[in-house]
Design an enzyme around this catalytic site. Structure first.
Site, PDB file in Angstrom:
ATOM      1  N   TYR A  31      47.213  27.653  28.157  1.00 13.95           N
ATOM      2  CA  TYR A  31      46.776  28.321  29.391  1.00 13.95           C
ATOM      3  C   TYR A  31      46.730  27.319  30.541  1.00 13.95           C
ATOM      4  O   TYR A  31      47.348  27.524  31.576  1.00 13.95           O
ATOM      5  CB  TYR A  31      45.397  28.926  29.150  1.00 13.95           C
ATOM      6  CG  TYR A  31      44.829  29.710  30.310  1.00 13.95           C
ATOM      7  CD1 TYR A  31      45.311  30.972  30.631  1.00 13.95           C
ATOM      8  CD2 TYR A  31      43.774  29.200  31.070  1.00 13.95           C
ATOM      9  CE1 TYR A  31      44.761  31.711  31.688  1.00 13.95           C
ATOM     10  CE2 TYR A  31      43.219  29.942  32.128  1.00 13.95           C
ATOM     11  CZ  TYR A  31      43.714  31.186  32.423  1.00 13.95           C
ATOM     12  OH  TYR A  31      43.163  31.913  33.458  1.00 13.95           O
TER      13      TYR A  31
ATOM     14  N   PHE B 149      41.688  43.453  34.147  1.00  9.31           N
ATOM     15  CA  PHE B 149      40.377  43.521  34.796  1.00  9.31           C
ATOM     16  C   PHE B 149      40.498  43.308  36.312  1.00  9.31           C
ATOM     17  O   PHE B 149      40.240  44.221  37.109  1.00  9.31           O
ATOM     18  CB  PHE B 149      39.448  42.500  34.112  1.00  9.31           C
ATOM     19  CG  PHE B 149      38.309  42.016  34.946  1.00  9.31           C
ATOM     20  CD1 PHE B 149      37.451  42.920  35.569  1.00  9.31           C
ATOM     21  CD2 PHE B 149      38.076  40.654  35.115  1.00  9.31           C
ATOM     22  CE1 PHE B 149      36.386  42.470  36.360  1.00  9.31           C
ATOM     23  CE2 PHE B 149      37.024  40.201  35.884  1.00  9.31           C
ATOM     24  CZ  PHE B 149      36.183  41.107  36.515  1.00  9.31           C
TER      25      PHE B 149
ATOM     26  N   THR C  94      35.153  34.841  36.868  1.00  8.59           N
ATOM     27  CA  THR C  94      34.905  36.106  37.567  1.00  8.59           C
ATOM     28  C   THR C  94      34.562  37.184  36.552  1.00  8.59           C
ATOM     29  O   THR C  94      35.131  37.210  35.459  1.00  8.59           O
ATOM     30  CB  THR C  94      36.157  36.488  38.379  1.00  8.59           C
ATOM     31  OG1 THR C  94      36.481  35.398  39.245  1.00  8.59           O
ATOM     32  CG2 THR C  94      35.936  37.737  39.201  1.00  8.59           C
TER      33      THR C  94
ATOM     34  N   LEU D 147      49.450  38.097  38.748  1.00  7.00           N
ATOM     35  CA  LEU D 147      48.236  37.972  37.926  1.00  7.00           C
ATOM     36  C   LEU D 147      48.534  38.041  36.433  1.00  7.00           C
ATOM     37  O   LEU D 147      47.621  37.849  35.623  1.00  7.00           O
ATOM     38  CB  LEU D 147      47.255  39.109  38.268  1.00  7.00           C
ATOM     39  CG  LEU D 147      46.272  38.893  39.419  1.00  7.00           C
ATOM     40  CD1 LEU D 147      46.983  38.706  40.737  1.00  7.00           C
ATOM     41  CD2 LEU D 147      45.327  40.088  39.526  1.00  7.00           C
TER      42      LEU D 147
ATOM     43  N   ASP E 132      57.282  43.312  30.916  1.00  9.56           N
ATOM     44  CA  ASP E 132      56.815  41.980  30.551  1.00  9.56           C
ATOM     45  C   ASP E 132      57.403  40.981  31.556  1.00  9.56           C
ATOM     46  O   ASP E 132      58.629  40.926  31.708  1.00  9.56           O
ATOM     47  CB  ASP E 132      57.295  41.689  29.116  1.00  9.56           C
ATOM     48  CG  ASP E 132      56.667  40.436  28.564  1.00  9.56           C
ATOM     49  OD1 ASP E 132      56.686  39.401  29.267  1.00  9.56           O
ATOM     50  OD2 ASP E 132      56.148  40.490  27.433  1.00  9.56           O
TER      51      ASP E 132
HETATM   52  P1  NAD Z   1      43.061  40.245  32.042  1.00  4.77           P
HETATM   53  O1  NAD Z   1      43.426  39.727  30.706  1.00  4.77           O
HETATM   54  O2  NAD Z   1      42.126  41.402  32.130  1.00  4.77           O
HETATM   55  O3  NAD Z   1      44.353  40.654  32.879  1.00  4.77           O
HETATM   56  C1  NAD Z   1      45.625  40.080  32.693  1.00  4.77           C
HETATM   57  C2  NAD Z   1      46.665  41.183  32.735  1.00  4.77           C
HETATM   58  O4  NAD Z   1      47.963  40.616  32.568  1.00  4.77           O
HETATM   59  C3  NAD Z   1      46.474  42.208  31.589  1.00  4.77           C
HETATM   60  O5  NAD Z   1      46.550  43.507  32.106  1.00  4.77           O
HETATM   61  C4  NAD Z   1      47.640  41.896  30.647  1.00  4.77           C
HETATM   62  O6  NAD Z   1      48.049  43.008  29.891  1.00  4.77           O
HETATM   63  C5  NAD Z   1      48.697  41.409  31.635  1.00  4.77           C
HETATM   64  N1  NAD Z   1      49.729  40.574  31.015  1.00  4.77           N
HETATM   65  C6  NAD Z   1      49.538  39.536  30.157  1.00  4.77           C
HETATM   66  N2  NAD Z   1      50.734  39.020  29.807  1.00  4.77           N
HETATM   67  C7  NAD Z   1      51.690  39.743  30.453  1.00  4.77           C
HETATM   68  C8  NAD Z   1      53.102  39.706  30.491  1.00  4.77           C
HETATM   69  N3  NAD Z   1      53.789  38.800  29.774  1.00  4.77           N
HETATM   70  N4  NAD Z   1      53.752  40.612  31.253  1.00  4.77           N
HETATM   71  C9  NAD Z   1      53.065  41.546  31.970  1.00  4.77           C
HETATM   72  N5  NAD Z   1      51.733  41.641  31.967  1.00  4.77           N
HETATM   73  C10 NAD Z   1      51.041  40.734  31.226  1.00  4.77           C
HETATM   74  O7  NAD Z   1      42.493  39.005  32.875  1.00  4.77           O
HETATM   75  P2  NAD Z   1      41.887  38.930  34.346  1.00  4.77           P
HETATM   76  O8  NAD Z   1      40.553  38.345  34.243  1.00  4.77           O
HETATM   77  O9  NAD Z   1      42.080  40.206  35.055  1.00  4.77           O
HETATM   78  O10 NAD Z   1      42.826  37.816  35.000  1.00  4.77           O
HETATM   79  C11 NAD Z   1      43.853  38.118  35.922  1.00  4.77           C
HETATM   80  C12 NAD Z   1      44.507  36.827  36.404  1.00  4.77           C
HETATM   81  O11 NAD Z   1      43.548  36.017  37.069  1.00  4.77           O
HETATM   82  C13 NAD Z   1      45.097  35.988  35.270  1.00  4.77           C
HETATM   83  O12 NAD Z   1      46.303  35.420  35.707  1.00  4.77           O
HETATM   84  C14 NAD Z   1      44.060  34.917  35.072  1.00  4.77           C
HETATM   85  O13 NAD Z   1      44.612  33.733  34.567  1.00  4.77           O
HETATM   86  C15 NAD Z   1      43.521  34.732  36.487  1.00  4.77           C
HETATM   87  N6  NAD Z   1      42.156  34.195  36.444  1.00  4.77           N
HETATM   88  C16 NAD Z   1      41.109  34.998  36.103  1.00  4.77           C
HETATM   89  C17 NAD Z   1      39.835  34.456  36.026  1.00  4.77           C
HETATM   90  C18 NAD Z   1      38.642  35.289  35.662  1.00  4.77           C
HETATM   91  O14 NAD Z   1      37.563  34.727  35.497  1.00  4.77           O
HETATM   92  N7  NAD Z   1      38.741  36.598  35.528  1.00  4.77           N
HETATM   93  C19 NAD Z   1      39.638  33.101  36.296  1.00  4.77           C
HETATM   94  C20 NAD Z   1      40.728  32.315  36.618  1.00  4.77           C
HETATM   95  C21 NAD Z   1      41.990  32.872  36.711  1.00  4.77           C
END
Ligand code: NAD
Ligand code: UDP
Length: 314
Positions: free
Chosen positions: A146, A14, A176, A74, A59
């Protein structure tokens, strides 16, 4: 113009897909790395026509070698249902992913930004949350894979900085939302909108009096890019979030009203360790990044509802 080469791990997710798009629009070359666990190719397929965009299935628990100027780390599932699905894998992704990406940054002298989270504060006893607060996290609870993974990643970041002079930036992202959240992501905004648009019951966990502060994705991107551009000595951590706080019940009522839905609100069990309140103190981001969020909840929800409406009825 200098075209920087930027690596985005988790770039098909996302937030990552919006970040890749913005970095390309700003004239950079972008390499997007993802294992498609919670992300999907669909999120970035429109970028494949751009010759400065490259998509790689990888990965982050495995080492990866490339020459870039900047890394945005991310990769990590962010929704509780997804990060709890395979808890061991989640902590491996945070910790081994951080080690692999920090090792890469060290070797190629890249600046690396960590997408940390408000979850490092756990179920906070200090409100609003300021960066100097150490948090209140259950190390053996449902959310610990997490929370502790992200906390350990912060520890790795600061120590690679101290011991090896790696240029690091840590941001703590608060809830977010926006277009391209997965429709079955499980997080509250996408759940409520999907339910409302289909006139299904709106599932409130607990009594709905727990609070969150919701940030629209464009505000987050601006904060991330400003953070990456700060002077070397400023490493963070810095909170990036919208301080306007709502109860989950207020969010449900707003979504029902804005979608004109016939959905009823129902109560489901509150998951263990669900934080009771969350609101960022963003004084540090204001001072160091000259940043504050610009998009308020109704405006952001309108755009997000539009996205999900089109997804359901293309
Ligand atoms: P999301 O789940 O949409 O995106 C995470 C991405 O990481 C996905 O595309 C997934 O396929 C990839 N991924 C997961 N494990 C992986 C691995 N081992 N190797 C390669 N790729 C991998 O989530 P998001 O909301 O886009 O979050 C992105 C980042 O921001 C994350 O690290 C999350 O912890 C952090 N974050 C997001 C929020 C929020 O509210 N959206 C809040 C706090 C922190
Ligand atoms: N929540 C809810 N119904 C849902 C999904 C989530 O009431 O269908 C609640 C959840 O219990 C939490 C809040 O909404 O109190 C935010 O949940 P989310 O999973 O979006 O993020 P996080 O808890 O990680 O902040």
């Amino acid at each position: 113009m200098i075209r920087k080469k930027v690596l985005v791990t988790g770039g098909a997710g996302f937030v990552g897909s919006h970040l890749c798009e913005k970095l390309l629009n700003d004239g950079n070359e972008v390499v997007c790395l993802d294992n498609y666990f919670t992300g999907q190719k669909q999120n970035v397929v429109h970028l494949l026509r751009n010759p400065y965009f490259e998509l790689i299935r990888h990965d982050v628990t495995m080492p990866f070698f490339i020459e870039v100027d900047e890394i945005y780390n991310l990769a990590c599932p962010a929704s509780p249902i997804h990060y709890q699905y395979n808890a061991i894998k989640t902590i491996k992704t945070s910790v081994m992913g951080a080690i692999n990406m920090l090792g890469l940054a060290k070797r190629i002298k890249a600046i690396i930004l960590q997408a940390s989270t408000s979850e490092v504060y756990g179920d906070p006893q200090v409100h609003p949350q300021v960066e100097s607060y150490w948090g209140h996290v259950n190390p053996i609870g449902e959310r610990s894979c997490y929370d502790e993974g992200k906390r350990a990643a912060e520890t790795l970041f600061v120590n690679y900085h101290k011991q090896n002079n790696v240029k690091i930036k840590i941001i703590r992202i608060f809830n977010t939302y926006g277009p391209r959240m997965h429709p079955h992501d499980g997080r509250v905004v996408s759940n409520f909108i999907m339910q409302a648009l289909q006139n299904q019951d709106i599932t409130i966990y607990g009594n709905g009096q727990q609070t969150r502060s919701f940030q629209y994705v464009d505000d987050l991107l601006e904060g991330m890019i400003r953070m990456m551009a700060t002077r070397d000595e400023f490493t963070g951590p810095v909170n990036i979030g919208n301080p306007n706080e709502f109860t989950i019940l207020e969010l449900a009522e707003k979504v029902i009203r804005m979608t004109g839905s016939k959905s009823k609100i129902i109560s489901m069990p509150l998951p263990p360790d669900d934080p009771a309140q969350r609101q960022p103190d963003i004084s540090l981001a204001r001072k160091e990044l000259d940043w504050s969020p610009k998009i308020e909840l109704e405006e952001g929800l309108t755009k997000t509802i539009d996205y999900f409406r089109k997804l359901i009825n293309p």
